[in-house]
Write a protein that holds these residues in place. Structure first.
Motif, PDB file in Angstrom:
ATOM      1  N   ARG A  83       4.245  -4.662  -2.678  1.00 24.24           N
ATOM      2  CA  ARG A  83       3.397  -5.842  -2.761  1.00 24.24           C
ATOM      3  C   ARG A  83       4.152  -6.863  -3.595  1.00 24.24           C
ATOM      4  O   ARG A  83       4.585  -6.570  -4.709  1.00 24.24           O
ATOM      5  CB  ARG A  83       2.065  -5.477  -3.404  1.00 24.24           C
ATOM      6  CG  ARG A  83       1.128  -6.630  -3.567  1.00 24.24           C
ATOM      7  CD  ARG A  83      -0.252  -6.189  -3.960  1.00 24.24           C
ATOM      8  NE  ARG A  83      -0.247  -5.441  -5.212  1.00 24.24           N
ATOM      9  CZ  ARG A  83      -1.335  -4.905  -5.746  1.00 24.24           C
ATOM     10  NH1 ARG A  83      -2.496  -4.996  -5.143  1.00 24.24           N
ATOM     11  NH2 ARG A  83      -1.260  -4.251  -6.891  1.00 24.24           N
ATOM     12  N   VAL A  84       4.329  -8.066  -3.057  1.00 24.22           N
ATOM     13  CA  VAL A  84       5.040  -9.128  -3.762  1.00 24.22           C
ATOM     14  C   VAL A  84       4.124  -9.679  -4.848  1.00 24.22           C
ATOM     15  O   VAL A  84       2.950  -9.947  -4.604  1.00 24.22           O
ATOM     16  CB  VAL A  84       5.455 -10.248  -2.783  1.00 24.22           C
ATOM     17  CG1 VAL A  84       6.141 -11.382  -3.522  1.00 24.22           C
ATOM     18  CG2 VAL A  84       6.370  -9.697  -1.707  1.00 24.22           C
ATOM     19  N   ASP A  89       2.802 -18.647  -2.823  1.00 26.16           N
ATOM     20  CA  ASP A  89       2.725 -18.965  -1.402  1.00 26.16           C
ATOM     21  C   ASP A  89       2.434 -17.759  -0.509  1.00 26.16           C
ATOM     22  O   ASP A  89       2.431 -17.885   0.705  1.00 26.16           O
ATOM     23  CB  ASP A  89       4.016 -19.642  -0.942  1.00 26.16           C
ATOM     24  CG  ASP A  89       5.222 -18.718  -1.057  1.00 26.16           C
ATOM     25  OD1 ASP A  89       5.170 -17.778  -1.864  1.00 26.16           O
ATOM     26  OD2 ASP A  89       6.208 -18.954  -0.341  1.00 26.16           O
ATOM     27  N   CYS A  90       2.177 -16.609  -1.084  1.00 27.21           N
ATOM     28  CA  CYS A  90       1.913 -15.447  -0.239  1.00 27.21           C
ATOM     29  C   CYS A  90       0.705 -14.671  -0.777  1.00 27.21           C
ATOM     30  O   CYS A  90       0.403 -14.716  -1.960  1.00 27.21           O
ATOM     31  CB  CYS A  90       3.127 -14.535  -0.148  1.00 27.21           C
ATOM     32  SG  CYS A  90       3.531 -13.703  -1.687  1.00 27.21           S
ATOM     33  N   ALA A 123      12.383  -2.851   2.287  1.00 27.86           N
ATOM     34  CA  ALA A 123      11.402  -3.930   2.478  1.00 27.86           C
ATOM     35  C   ALA A 123      12.101  -5.269   2.690  1.00 27.86           C
ATOM     36  O   ALA A 123      11.690  -6.067   3.546  1.00 27.86           O
ATOM     37  CB  ALA A 123      10.465  -4.009   1.277  1.00 27.86           C
ATOM     38  N   LYS A 124      13.157  -5.518   1.951  1.00 29.03           N
ATOM     39  CA  LYS A 124      13.903  -6.776   2.095  1.00 29.03           C
ATOM     40  C   LYS A 124      14.588  -6.863   3.450  1.00 29.03           C
ATOM     41  O   LYS A 124      14.707  -7.943   4.017  1.00 29.03           O
ATOM     42  CB  LYS A 124      14.923  -6.914   0.972  1.00 29.03           C
ATOM     43  CG  LYS A 124      14.289  -7.140  -0.378  1.00 29.03           C
ATOM     44  CD  LYS A 124      15.316  -7.103  -1.483  1.00 29.03           C
ATOM     45  CE  LYS A 124      14.634  -7.132  -2.836  1.00 29.03           C
ATOM     46  NZ  LYS A 124      15.575  -6.977  -3.932  1.00 29.03           N
ATOM     47  N   ASP A 135      12.420 -11.672  -5.106  1.00 31.83           N
ATOM     48  CA  ASP A 135      11.007 -11.416  -5.377  1.00 31.83           C
ATOM     49  C   ASP A 135      10.833 -10.185  -6.250  1.00 31.83           C
ATOM     50  O   ASP A 135      11.568  -9.207  -6.125  1.00 31.83           O
ATOM     51  CB  ASP A 135      10.228 -11.201  -4.074  1.00 31.83           C
ATOM     52  CG  ASP A 135       9.907 -12.499  -3.376  1.00 31.83           C
ATOM     53  OD1 ASP A 135       9.981 -13.564  -4.018  1.00 31.83           O
ATOM     54  OD2 ASP A 135       9.566 -12.449  -2.181  1.00 31.83           O
ATOM     55  N   LYS A 136       9.815 -10.242  -7.087  1.00 37.56           N
ATOM     56  CA  LYS A 136       9.415  -9.064  -7.849  1.00 37.56           C
ATOM     57  C   LYS A 136       8.353  -8.349  -7.031  1.00 37.56           C
ATOM     58  O   LYS A 136       7.458  -8.978  -6.476  1.00 37.56           O
ATOM     59  CB  LYS A 136       8.866  -9.463  -9.213  1.00 37.56           C
ATOM     60  CG  LYS A 136       9.922 -10.018 -10.131  1.00 37.56           C
ATOM     61  CD  LYS A 136       9.380 -10.279 -11.501  1.00 37.56           C
ATOM     62  CE  LYS A 136      10.481 -10.830 -12.393  1.00 37.56           C
ATOM     63  NZ  LYS A 136      10.017 -11.050 -13.753  1.00 37.56           N
TER      64      LYS A 136
END
Length: 171
Positions: A83-84, A89-90, A123-124, A135-136
């Motif tokens: 989960r970002v 923005d997400c 995931a990336k 992103d974290k």
């Protein structure tokens, strides 16, 4: 003709490294100047103990995938995802990335925590627009009730723990 060319090449090569007239080959100069710098040679035989955290050995994706296959029939496979966090923005929803299993269906939280780098890298690659390189992310898995459960990152694991867990990415 060939003899003269070869001879001139040999003479030219040997005189190129000869010292020039009036110039010493090398000089040794004694100096009483002591540096005020406290720079010491480090890294080779240093006896000082450092307070660095023990660095975990990175897992190899192929080995973890092979182990996942070895344990797949005899153990429960748990869906894992990321989960970002920290991006406006997400939406903060869980993104399913793959599956994790363990030799004896125990320590699933430890398995996800130990394989967090593999999960994040997958995931990336799997969702490059949803999970950006800088992103974290948070890691989690779907528990027996079907709910996502966040996993904290740890840095200490039982010895040879990575030999009893496996990861398979989807995609």
């Amino acid at each position: 003709m060939k003899f003269f060319i070869a001879a001139s090449m040999i003479i030219g090569a040997t005189t190129a490294f000869a010292p020039q007239r009036g110039a010493p080959c090398f000089s040794v100069r004694a100096s009483n100047h002591q540096s005020s710098s406290t720079l010491q040679m480090a890294g080779f035989g240093s006896s000082k103990a450092t307070n660095k955290k023990s660095k975990l050995k990175p897992l190899k994706p192929k080995q973890q995938w092979d182990r996942y296959g070895d344990f797949a029939k005899s153990s429960t496979n748990f869906a894992v995802g990321v989960r970002v966090v920290g991006r406006d923005d997400c939406e903060q929803e869980w993104l399913r990335i793959g599956y994790v299993n363990s030799k004896d269906d125990s320590n699933i939280e430890l398995a996800v925590s130990r394989q967090r780098s593999l999960i994040a890298e997958h995931a990336k690659r799997l969702l490059p627009l949803a999970v950006l390189p800088k992103d974290k992310v948070e890691w989690g898995y779907v528990d027996a009730e079907g709910e996502w459960k966040k996993v904290e990152s740890l840095n200490e694991y039982p010895s040879s723990f990575e030999k009893s867990i496996g990861f398979e990415g989807i995609g």
